[in-house]
Write a protein that holds these residues in place. Structure first.
Motif, PDB file in Angstrom:
ATOM      1  N   SER A  67      -6.017  17.599 -12.674  1.00 34.13           N
ATOM      2  CA  SER A  67      -6.629  16.519 -11.876  1.00 34.13           C
ATOM      3  C   SER A  67      -6.630  16.828 -10.402  1.00 34.13           C
ATOM      4  O   SER A  67      -7.538  16.434  -9.673  1.00 34.13           O
ATOM      5  CB  SER A  67      -5.865  15.215 -12.086  1.00 34.13           C
ATOM      6  OG  SER A  67      -5.680  15.014 -13.434  1.00 34.13           O
ATOM      7  N   GLY A  68      -5.571  17.513  -9.961  1.00 31.86           N
ATOM      8  CA  GLY A  68      -5.473  17.844  -8.552  1.00 31.86           C
ATOM      9  C   GLY A  68      -6.609  18.750  -8.092  1.00 31.86           C
ATOM     10  O   GLY A  68      -6.946  18.792  -6.908  1.00 31.86           O
ATOM     11  N   CYS A  87      -1.783  21.168 -12.000  1.00 31.97           N
ATOM     12  CA  CYS A  87      -2.385  19.935 -12.518  1.00 31.97           C
ATOM     13  C   CYS A  87      -3.902  20.004 -12.465  1.00 31.97           C
ATOM     14  O   CYS A  87      -4.478  20.254 -11.407  1.00 31.97           O
ATOM     15  CB  CYS A  87      -1.874  18.753 -11.711  1.00 31.97           C
ATOM     16  SG  CYS A  87      -2.744  17.208 -12.064  1.00 31.97           S
ATOM     17  N   VAL A 108      -3.270  15.220  -3.842  1.00 30.74           N
ATOM     18  CA  VAL A 108      -2.087  16.071  -3.643  1.00 30.74           C
ATOM     19  C   VAL A 108      -2.349  17.531  -4.027  1.00 30.74           C
ATOM     20  O   VAL A 108      -1.886  18.452  -3.370  1.00 30.74           O
ATOM     21  CB  VAL A 108      -0.867  15.504  -4.409  1.00 30.74           C
ATOM     22  CG1 VAL A 108       0.364  16.361  -4.184  1.00 30.74           C
ATOM     23  CG2 VAL A 108      -0.580  14.072  -3.957  1.00 30.74           C
ATOM     24  N   GLY A 109      -3.107  17.721  -5.092  1.00 32.45           N
ATOM     25  CA  GLY A 109      -3.520  19.081  -5.466  1.00 32.45           C
ATOM     26  C   GLY A 109      -2.424  19.977  -6.019  1.00 32.45           C
ATOM     27  O   GLY A 109      -2.430  21.191  -5.745  1.00 32.45           O
ATOM     28  N   CYS A 110      -1.499  19.428  -6.805  1.00 34.36           N
ATOM     29  CA  CYS A 110      -0.446  20.269  -7.410  1.00 34.36           C
ATOM     30  C   CYS A 110      -1.125  21.404  -8.184  1.00 34.36           C
ATOM     31  O   CYS A 110      -2.100  21.175  -8.909  1.00 34.36           O
ATOM     32  CB  CYS A 110       0.416  19.446  -8.358  1.00 34.36           C
ATOM     33  SG  CYS A 110       1.269  18.107  -7.530  1.00 34.36           S
TER      34      CYS A 110
HETATM   35 FE1  SF4 Z   1       0.100  16.314  -8.529  1.00 34.98          FE
HETATM   36 FE2  SF4 Z   1      -1.714  15.922 -10.446  1.00 34.98          FE
HETATM   37 FE3  SF4 Z   1       0.163  14.065 -10.057  1.00 34.98          FE
HETATM   38 FE4  SF4 Z   1      -1.768  14.426  -8.234  1.00 34.98          FE
HETATM   39  S1  SF4 Z   1      -2.063  13.706 -10.367  1.00 34.98           S
HETATM   40  S2  SF4 Z   1       0.429  14.229  -7.812  1.00 34.98           S
HETATM   41  S3  SF4 Z   1      -2.128  16.645  -8.348  1.00 34.98           S
HETATM   42  S4  SF4 Z   1       0.516  16.189 -10.738  1.00 34.98           S
END
Ligand code: SF4
Length: 362
Positions: free
Chosen positions: A124-125, A122, A117-119
């Motif tokens: 991890s994204g 975040c 998703v790449g928020c």
């Molecule tokens: Fe967004 Fe990170 Fe959750 Fe993925 S892990 S949906 S990038 S907040």
């Protein structure tokens, strides 16, 4: 020598298991015994299934693995939260967490390796997604965390898909795993105690509504307007709040389950009164409650934690305008419990000669 690759036993539901036992000429009640060993008696290995004959255990071991991951890190927080970093046979890693509270023990599990998703806020994204987790790998996380719940003197009561990955982007594997987690012959966790957290894929939300499961649905909203949402969540560029409203209404109509809106408060980005007003308006579209989460800053990302005052007045505004809302407390802050942080540290450690110091595991 038989070179057939090993299969993951946790991928087998009762039908498949019965079929397999029939094929190898074993009575079908043996399949039931194996399921009981896995899900009721928490057997750590095929060898522990002592009411099966040794030759049968060997026959199973020639074809199956019960657990396929290695626990490469175990980090325990002062508040009782325990985070596990698992490594799968292909080298990919996933995180799962046991979060204890007075009334429940919750497993927070991942649905993918990494997250697509790449928020923007975040960590991890930033690294993208490597692959989907299989149903067996999703179930294995629950079983690993269940052991932690038992070590902490309780019983695993809840499962939330809030770790890494977008569960609805791995729809078939996630719903297959959910059926085992929910089934009386499986982990036996009520559907109302299982939460799917999604960034909001309208088509899949509708499909989930028709599964005949009463799962909780948590929508990661994080912004109350299409423009701001698209800035924070790249996937939101193609998904309007209007479409999400329709999908959430449908979900509520079909399942009777109130939706949870997750909203990460980011200092001066989405934590002002006009945002609260937009959110209050959006929340009136269907039956829901709002979880407010105070952002924990990530090194290298341009977002800050909201002040306590801004958080309190945001919540006050929502409540005064008839929206049920709670400020969620962060757990396990001393062990990088925010999604993906332990995995990220491990990956960075693998790429650079940096010594990572984790808190003691006992
Ligand atoms: Fe967004 Fe990170 Fe959750 Fe993925 S892990 S949906 S990038 S907040």
């Amino acid at each position: 020598m038989d070179m057939t690759p090993h299969e993951h036993l946790l991928d087998y539901d009762p039908d498949r298991m019965l079929q397999h036992f029939a094929t190898i000429g074993e009575p079908t009640f043996r399949a039931k015994q194996v399921l009981e060993w896995i899900y009721e008696k928490s057997a750590p290995s095929l060898d522990a299934m002592t009411n099966l004959s040794k030759p049968l255990r060997q026959k199973l071991a020639d074809r199956f693995d019960l657990f396929t991951s290695t626990i490469i890190r175990r980090a325990a927080s002062k508040d009782g939260t325990v985070k596990l970093l698992l490594q799968w046979p292909d080298g990919a890693t996933s995180e799962c967490v046991m979060i204890p509270s007075e009334e429940r023990k919750t497993a927070c599990i991942s649905s993918q390796v990494g997250c697509p998703v790449g928020c923007r806020f975040c960590a991890s994204g930033l690294d993208g997604v490597q692959r989907n987790l299989t149903p067996g790998q999703i179930i294995e996380q629950v079983l690993r965390v269940r052991v932690e719940a038992e070590l902490a003197g309780g019983r695993l009561s809840n499962v939330v898909f809030m770790g890494l990955g977008e569960p609805l982007a791995n729809y078939d594997n996630v719903t297959r795993a959910v059926r085992t987690i929910n089934a009386p012959w499986g982990c036996n966790i009520g559907a109302r105690k299982i939460t799917i957290s999604t960034v909001g894929l309208p088509k899949q939300i509708r499909k989930l509504a028709e599964e005949g499961l009463q799962l909780n649905l948590a929508l990661s909203l994080h912004a109350p307007s299409d423009t701001l949402r698209a800035e924070l969540i790249p996937w939101a560029e193609k998904i309007s709040l209007g479409e999400l409203t329709m999908a959430c209404r449908y979900y509520f109509e079909k399942t009777g389950r109130e939706i949870t809106l997750e909203y990460i408060l980011l200092h001066e980005v989405n934590d002002r009164q006009p945002h609260a007003a937009q959110l209050a308006k959006f929340a009136k579209n269907f039956r829901c409650n709002v979880n407010l989460i105070r952002y924990n800053p990530v090194e290298g990302l341009p977002y800050d934690r909201p002040t306590s005052e801004a958080t309190a007045s945001f919540q006050k505004y929502l409540r005064e305008h008839g929206v049920n809302s709670h400020v969620r407390t962060s757990r396990g802050l001393d062990i990088d419990a925010a999604c993906g942080q332990l995995r990220r540290k491990e990956m960075q450690a693998a790429n650079a000669p940096v010594q990572i110091t984790l808190p003691p595991t006992e």
